[in-house]
Design an enzyme around this catalytic site. Sequence first.
Site, PDB file in Angstrom:
ATOM      1  N   LYS A 120      16.657  -1.104  76.825  1.00  0.00           N
ATOM      2  CA  LYS A 120      18.019  -1.369  77.454  1.00  0.00           C
ATOM      3  C   LYS A 120      17.887  -0.465  78.958  1.00  0.00           C
ATOM      4  O   LYS A 120      17.041   0.421  79.091  1.00  0.00           O
ATOM      5  CB  LYS A 120      18.879  -0.393  76.447  1.00  0.00           C
ATOM      6  CG  LYS A 120      20.248  -0.431  76.870  1.00  0.00           C
ATOM      7  CD  LYS A 120      21.140   0.497  76.291  1.00  0.00           C
ATOM      8  CE  LYS A 120      21.007   1.842  76.261  1.00  0.00           C
ATOM      9  NZ  LYS A 120      22.135   2.971  75.580  1.00  0.00           N
ATOM     10  N   LYS A 134      18.076   9.643  70.157  1.00  0.00           N
ATOM     11  CA  LYS A 134      18.255  10.921  70.950  1.00  0.00           C
ATOM     12  C   LYS A 134      17.662  12.032  70.500  1.00  0.00           C
ATOM     13  O   LYS A 134      17.230  12.857  71.242  1.00  0.00           O
ATOM     14  CB  LYS A 134      19.660  11.240  71.297  1.00  0.00           C
ATOM     15  CG  LYS A 134      20.340  10.073  72.409  1.00  0.00           C
ATOM     16  CD  LYS A 134      21.567  10.494  72.981  1.00  0.00           C
ATOM     17  CE  LYS A 134      22.084   9.623  74.241  1.00  0.00           C
ATOM     18  NZ  LYS A 134      23.379   9.892  74.603  1.00  0.00           N
ATOM     19  N   LYS A 136      20.518   5.293  82.205  1.00  0.00           N
ATOM     20  CA  LYS A 136      20.545   6.342  83.313  1.00  0.00           C
ATOM     21  C   LYS A 136      19.427   7.229  82.934  1.00  0.00           C
ATOM     22  O   LYS A 136      19.089   8.110  83.859  1.00  0.00           O
ATOM     23  CB  LYS A 136      21.813   6.870  83.625  1.00  0.00           C
ATOM     24  CG  LYS A 136      22.699   7.154  82.287  1.00  0.00           C
ATOM     25  CD  LYS A 136      23.986   7.339  82.660  1.00  0.00           C
ATOM     26  CE  LYS A 136      25.019   7.386  81.508  1.00  0.00           C
ATOM     27  NZ  LYS A 136      26.265   7.000  81.806  1.00  0.00           N
TER      28      LYS A 136
HETATM   29  P1  TYM Z   1      27.612   5.547  77.694  1.00  0.00           P
HETATM   30  O1  TYM Z   1      28.472   6.402  78.586  1.00  0.00           O
HETATM   31  O2  TYM Z   1      26.443   5.539  77.331  1.00  0.00           O
HETATM   32  O3  TYM Z   1      28.073   3.867  78.338  1.00  0.00           O
HETATM   33  C1  TYM Z   1      29.213   3.358  78.835  1.00  0.00           C
HETATM   34  C2  TYM Z   1      29.600   1.997  78.424  1.00  0.00           C
HETATM   35  O4  TYM Z   1      28.545   1.331  79.221  1.00  0.00           O
HETATM   36  C3  TYM Z   1      27.907   0.631  78.268  1.00  0.00           C
HETATM   37  N1  TYM Z   1      26.376   0.266  78.537  1.00  0.00           N
HETATM   38  C4  TYM Z   1      25.817  -0.996  78.565  1.00  0.00           C
HETATM   39  N2  TYM Z   1      26.136  -2.107  78.527  1.00  0.00           N
HETATM   40  C5  TYM Z   1      25.291  -2.880  78.577  1.00  0.00           C
HETATM   41  N3  TYM Z   1      23.964  -2.981  79.061  1.00  0.00           N
HETATM   42  C6  TYM Z   1      23.577  -1.557  79.235  1.00  0.00           C
HETATM   43  N4  TYM Z   1      22.319  -1.433  79.430  1.00  0.00           N
HETATM   44  C7  TYM Z   1      24.240  -0.716  78.822  1.00  0.00           C
HETATM   45  N5  TYM Z   1      24.222   0.654  79.000  1.00  0.00           N
HETATM   46  C8  TYM Z   1      25.377   1.354  78.739  1.00  0.00           C
HETATM   47  C9  TYM Z   1      28.002   1.241  76.888  1.00  0.00           C
HETATM   48  O5  TYM Z   1      27.893   0.245  75.817  1.00  0.00           O
HETATM   49  C10 TYM Z   1      29.552   1.738  76.954  1.00  0.00           C
HETATM   50  O6  TYM Z   1      30.385   0.891  76.704  1.00  0.00           O
HETATM   51  N6  TYM Z   1      29.693   7.087  73.533  1.00  0.00           N
HETATM   52  C11 TYM Z   1      29.865   6.365  74.540  1.00  0.00           C
HETATM   53  C12 TYM Z   1      31.104   6.806  75.401  1.00  0.00           C
HETATM   54  C13 TYM Z   1      32.542   6.859  74.643  1.00  0.00           C
HETATM   55  C14 TYM Z   1      33.193   5.824  74.358  1.00  0.00           C
HETATM   56  C15 TYM Z   1      34.287   6.810  73.386  1.00  0.00           C
HETATM   57  C16 TYM Z   1      33.255   4.484  74.446  1.00  0.00           C
HETATM   58  C17 TYM Z   1      32.901   8.147  74.124  1.00  0.00           C
HETATM   59  N7  TYM Z   1      34.115   7.861  73.581  1.00  0.00           N
HETATM   60  C18 TYM Z   1      35.337   5.879  72.989  1.00  0.00           C
HETATM   61  C19 TYM Z   1      34.222   3.767  73.872  1.00  0.00           C
HETATM   62  C20 TYM Z   1      35.161   4.461  73.124  1.00  0.00           C
HETATM   63  C21 TYM Z   1      28.693   6.241  75.619  1.00  0.00           C
HETATM   64  O7  TYM Z   1      28.094   7.027  75.401  1.00  0.00           O
HETATM   65  O8  TYM Z   1      28.888   5.249  76.354  1.00  0.00           O
END
Ligand code: TYM
Length: 344
Positions: free
Chosen positions: A206, A123, A209
């Site tokens: 991947k 990032k 968004k």
């Molecule tokens: P974020 O918002 O990027 O994504 C949310 C969840 O969606 C999953 N995900 C995917 N899974 C499969 N294929 C994909 N292409 C894909 N894109 C996204 C992510 O693995 C995630 O589970 N840092 C985290 C948010 C967070 C969090 C936490 C998660 C903050 N605190 C505590 C678990 C526990 C994030 O940016 O996810």
Amino acid sequence: MNEAVQTSSEFAPRVFSGIQPSGGLTLGNYLGAMKRFVDTQNTGVQSIYCMVDQHAITVWQDPDKLRRATYELCAGYIASGLDPEKSILFNQSQVPEHAQLGWVFNCVARMGWMQRMTQWKDKAGKNQQNASLGLFAYPALMAADILVYHATHVPVGEDQKQHVELTRDIAAKFNHDYGVDFFPIAEPVIEGAATRVMSLRDGTKKMSKSDPSDASRINMTDDADTIAKKIRKAKTDPDALPSEAKGLEDRPEARNLVNIYAALAETSVDAVLAEVGGKQFSEFKPILSELAVSKLAPISTEMARLMEDTTEIDKILARGAEQARAIAQPILKETYKIVGMVGA
Ligand code: TYM
């Protein structure tokens, strides 16, 4: 607000996970995370799900868009089947204990650990000097999100595995440095056929968004025609589908579409291939499209309905935050006592 704080290594199972309200929800978020949250909720284990708005602002967000994305994410959670009567559902900024424990963890985590995070490297890229300090520290806040509830299981997609591993390192270092057995060593739960949903335009990237190409992803707000069109145009290779999973090796686009099908149909890749092996993509894509529309269109319709009355969402989030704080407050207080804060 007076739950007993657990301090032994035998922690009761508790699930926590979060999604950022930055931009729209994708099929990756749904299959990799949200759908699995619903499955977990229905097993009866205590489940806490969060809209992590404080993570979202690690890169600049337009305030009105952030508010809308938070409502939309909450609508997405509910439309996908999360029940605020069964799970605790709230946005992070309404529970200040996350940020408070996050500060303690900033003092536990090491610079070297954070510098190794691949998401930070991706990032911030070559522009690290200009990235926010929050973006760098973000995994320590994520550890606090999880550990402020003494959560033991964290359902996530593959891309978050390294952050959950860091959470384990932070818990272990805290316990070691203060000579306690206070924070659980949480497990990442990365299961199912769609732990890494890939771009529809490039099976090695991947689905995200933030991809500039809208055709690369299915958004949870896409209508039936758009979903069908994106699947029709998805990149593939010229061969027929294999009859066994082994035949998908080195065929990233084919593997991705089969994984998506298996996850949506709640079956295994082998079971899908037993059915569609030998078919050309021209035959498989309409079947996939029909399945995707039948599963996703009702969710987007329900999301749109829920978005008509955001005061109802406000009530759900306020109640969820209250329930979350009832768990987090005593854990934070005990943490403060352990580290030597007067008044805790
Ligand atoms: P974020 O918002 O990027 O994504 C949310 C969840 O969606 C999953 N995900 C995917 N899974 C499969 N294929 C994909 N292409 C894909 N894109 C996204 C992510 O693995 C995630 O589970 N840092 C985290 C948010 C967070 C969090 C936490 C998660 C903050 N605190 C505590 C678990 C526990 C994030 O940016 O996810």
